[in-house]
Design a protein around this motif. Structure first.
Motif, PDB file in Angstrom:
ATOM      1  N   LYS A   1       0.838  -1.211   0.000  1.00 47.35           N
ATOM      2  CA  LYS A   1       0.000   0.000   0.000  1.00 47.35           C
ATOM      3  C   LYS A   1       0.872   1.260   0.000  1.00 47.35           C
ATOM      4  N   LYS A   2       1.911   1.269   0.837  1.00 42.02           N
ATOM      5  CA  LYS A   2       2.816   2.423   0.889  1.00 42.02           C
ATOM      6  C   LYS A   2       3.521   2.614  -0.445  1.00 42.02           C
ATOM      7  N   MET A   3       3.964   1.520  -1.056  1.00 39.44           N
ATOM      8  CA  MET A   3       4.646   1.617  -2.347  1.00 39.44           C
ATOM      9  C   MET A   3       3.700   2.183  -3.401  1.00 39.44           C
ATOM     10  N   VAL A   4       2.452   1.730  -3.420  1.00 39.60           N
ATOM     11  CA  VAL A   4       1.487   2.220  -4.409  1.00 39.60           C
ATOM     12  C   VAL A   4       1.255   3.721  -4.226  1.00 39.60           C
ATOM     13  N   LEU A   5       1.084   4.161  -2.992  1.00 42.15           N
ATOM     14  CA  LEU A   5       0.893   5.588  -2.735  1.00 42.15           C
ATOM     15  C   LEU A   5       2.161   6.379  -3.068  1.00 42.15           C
ATOM     16  N   ASP A   6       3.300   5.828  -2.698  1.00 44.22           N
ATOM     17  CA  ASP A   6       4.582   6.479  -2.977  1.00 44.22           C
ATOM     18  C   ASP A   6       4.808   6.618  -4.484  1.00 44.22           C
ATOM     19  N   GLN A   7       4.635   5.533  -5.207  1.00 43.34           N
ATOM     20  CA  GLN A   7       4.941   5.544  -6.636  1.00 43.34           C
ATOM     21  C   GLN A   7       3.811   6.121  -7.486  1.00 43.34           C
ATOM     22  N   GLY A   8       2.590   6.024  -6.997  1.00 42.29           N
ATOM     23  CA  GLY A   8       1.461   6.558  -7.756  1.00 42.29           C
ATOM     24  C   GLY A   8       1.207   8.030  -7.519  1.00 42.29           C
ATOM     25  N   GLY A   9       1.527   8.515  -6.325  1.00 39.34           N
ATOM     26  CA  GLY A   9       1.256   9.911  -5.996  1.00 39.34           C
ATOM     27  C   GLY A   9       2.501  10.754  -5.809  1.00 39.34           C
ATOM     28  N   PHE A  10       3.362  10.303  -4.923  1.00 35.61           N
ATOM     29  CA  PHE A  10       4.530  11.111  -4.577  1.00 35.61           C
ATOM     30  C   PHE A  10       5.558  11.174  -5.700  1.00 35.61           C
ATOM     31  N   ALA A  11       5.944  10.028  -6.244  1.00 30.45           N
ATOM     32  CA  ALA A  11       7.033   9.984  -7.239  1.00 30.45           C
ATOM     33  C   ALA A  11       6.774  10.882  -8.451  1.00 30.45           C
ATOM     34  N   PRO A  12       5.571  10.858  -9.050  1.00 30.86           N
ATOM     35  CA  PRO A  12       5.352  11.736 -10.210  1.00 30.86           C
ATOM     36  C   PRO A  12       5.493  13.221  -9.865  1.00 30.86           C
ATOM     37  N   CYS A  13       4.965  13.619  -8.708  1.00 29.49           N
ATOM     38  CA  CYS A  13       5.075  15.032  -8.292  1.00 29.49           C
ATOM     39  C   CYS A  13       6.514  15.399  -7.967  1.00 29.49           C
ATOM     40  N   PHE A  14       7.174  14.541  -7.206  1.00 32.50           N
ATOM     41  CA  PHE A  14       8.557  14.786  -6.813  1.00 32.50           C
ATOM     42  C   PHE A  14       9.455  14.921  -8.040  1.00 32.50           C
ATOM     43  N   LEU A  15       9.305  14.028  -8.996  1.00 32.46           N
ATOM     44  CA  LEU A  15      10.143  14.053 -10.193  1.00 32.46           C
ATOM     45  C   LEU A  15       9.935  15.340 -10.992  1.00 32.46           C
ATOM     46  N   GLY A  16       8.688  15.766 -11.136  1.00 29.83           N
ATOM     47  CA  GLY A  16       8.413  17.028 -11.833  1.00 29.83           C
ATOM     48  C   GLY A  16       9.059  18.207 -11.128  1.00 29.83           C
ATOM     49  N   CYS A  17       8.952  18.231  -9.811  1.00 33.25           N
ATOM     50  CA  CYS A  17       9.578  19.318  -9.040  1.00 33.25           C
ATOM     51  C   CYS A  17      11.096  19.268  -9.159  1.00 33.25           C
ATOM     52  N   PHE A  18      11.660  18.068  -9.084  1.00 38.94           N
ATOM     53  CA  PHE A  18      13.108  17.925  -9.208  1.00 38.94           C
ATOM     54  C   PHE A  18      13.593  18.471 -10.554  1.00 38.94           C
ATOM     55  N   LEU A  19      12.933  18.097 -11.628  1.00 32.34           N
ATOM     56  CA  LEU A  19      13.340  18.570 -12.954  1.00 32.34           C
ATOM     57  C   LEU A  19      13.187  20.089 -13.071  1.00 32.34           C
ATOM     58  N   ALA A  20      12.105  20.624 -12.510  1.00 38.23           N
ATOM     59  CA  ALA A  20      11.890  22.075 -12.558  1.00 38.23           C
ATOM     60  C   ALA A  20      12.961  22.822 -11.760  1.00 38.23           C
ATOM     61  N   ILE A  21      13.284  22.336 -10.576  1.00 37.13           N
ATOM     62  CA  ILE A  21      14.304  22.976  -9.739  1.00 37.13           C
ATOM     63  C   ILE A  21      15.665  22.906 -10.425  1.00 37.13           C
ATOM     64  N   THR A  22      15.998  21.760 -10.980  1.00 36.75           N
ATOM     65  CA  THR A  22      17.283  21.611 -11.664  1.00 36.75           C
ATOM     66  C   THR A  22      17.379  22.562 -12.846  1.00 36.75           C
ATOM     67  N   GLY A  23      16.311  22.647 -13.629  1.00 35.19           N
ATOM     68  CA  GLY A  23      16.301  23.570 -14.767  1.00 35.19           C
ATOM     69  C   GLY A  23      16.470  25.012 -14.327  1.00 35.19           C
ATOM     70  N   ALA A  24      15.768  25.386 -13.265  1.00 37.42           N
ATOM     71  CA  ALA A  24      15.884  26.760 -12.752  1.00 37.42           C
ATOM     72  C   ALA A  24      17.303  27.032 -12.255  1.00 37.42           C
ATOM     73  N   MET A  25      17.883  26.068 -11.547  1.00 35.45           N
ATOM     74  CA  MET A  25      19.256  26.255 -11.050  1.00 35.45           C
ATOM     75  C   MET A  25      20.277  26.287 -12.184  1.00 35.45           C
ATOM     76  N   ASN A  26      19.928  25.694 -13.313  1.00 32.80           N
ATOM     77  CA  ASN A  26      20.805  25.743 -14.479  1.00 32.80           C
ATOM     78  C   ASN A  26      20.575  26.996 -15.317  1.00 32.80           C
ATOM     79  N   GLY A  27      19.703  27.882 -14.851  1.00 36.40           N
ATOM     80  CA  GLY A  27      19.493  29.159 -15.513  1.00 36.40           C
ATOM     81  C   GLY A  27      18.547  29.114 -16.697  1.00 36.40           C
TER      82      GLY A  27
END
Length: 159
Positions: A70-96
């Motif tokens: 159950k934790k894995m499903v919530l983690d991978q179904g909800g958290f991971a997609p949001c986290f990955l999008g934020c990570f890519l956005a932050i990295t892009g912003a930090m790269n100017g």
């Protein structure tokens, strides 16, 4: 400690990406990029993932096999997609990158990164949620994540 570990291992992942994947060599190594990745680990990855594990443990208490799934499903179904999008956005912003260029890069990289995430993380997370006490989950994930961080660094910094 978990935040320090996350930052350090994000740095290790970036060094690995630059040296083993991109084969930059020591003279071609971008130390600023490594510092940026470490900063993302210290300021974003460590605090967010550490908090998420505490929240997840409150939402779904216990450590049975069913609870771990159950934790894995919530983690991978909800958290991971949001986290990955934020990570890519932050990295892009930090790269100017401009907002427009950052959005284009996210659109280019997101689906591939998320599919790669799903090849790696579900079995790791089931084991993590079933066998590892809450206070050690972030550290365990970050150790496994050296390869994942290498991939993310390469993906996020490829222009």
């Amino acid at each position: 400690w978990a935040v320090l570990v996350a930052g350090a291992l994000m740095g290790v992942g970036d060094v690995t990406a630059q040296q083993l994947v991109e084969r930059r060599g020591l003279r071609g190594h971008h130390s600023q990029r490594t510092l940026k990745m470490m900063t993302i680990g210290f300021c974003f990855v460590g605090p967010v993932v550490g908090s998420w594990y505490r929240i997840l443990d409150r939402l779904i208490p216990g450590n049975t096999k069913v609870v771990a799934v159950k934790k894995m499903v919530l983690d991978q179904g909800g958290f991971a997609p949001c986290f990955l999008g934020c990570f890519l956005a932050i990295t892009g912003a930090m790269n100017g990158l401009s907002v427009k260029d950052n959005w284009s890069k996210i659109q280019q990289d997101y689906t591939d990164a998320l599919m790669t995430n799903y090849c790696i993380w579900p079995p790791v997370q089931i084991a993590n949620f079933y066998f590892v006490p809450l206070q050690h989950r972030l550290a365990v994930v970050q150790c496994v994540a050296i390869v994942w961080n290498c991939y993310l660094s390469w993906k996020a910094n490829r222009m």
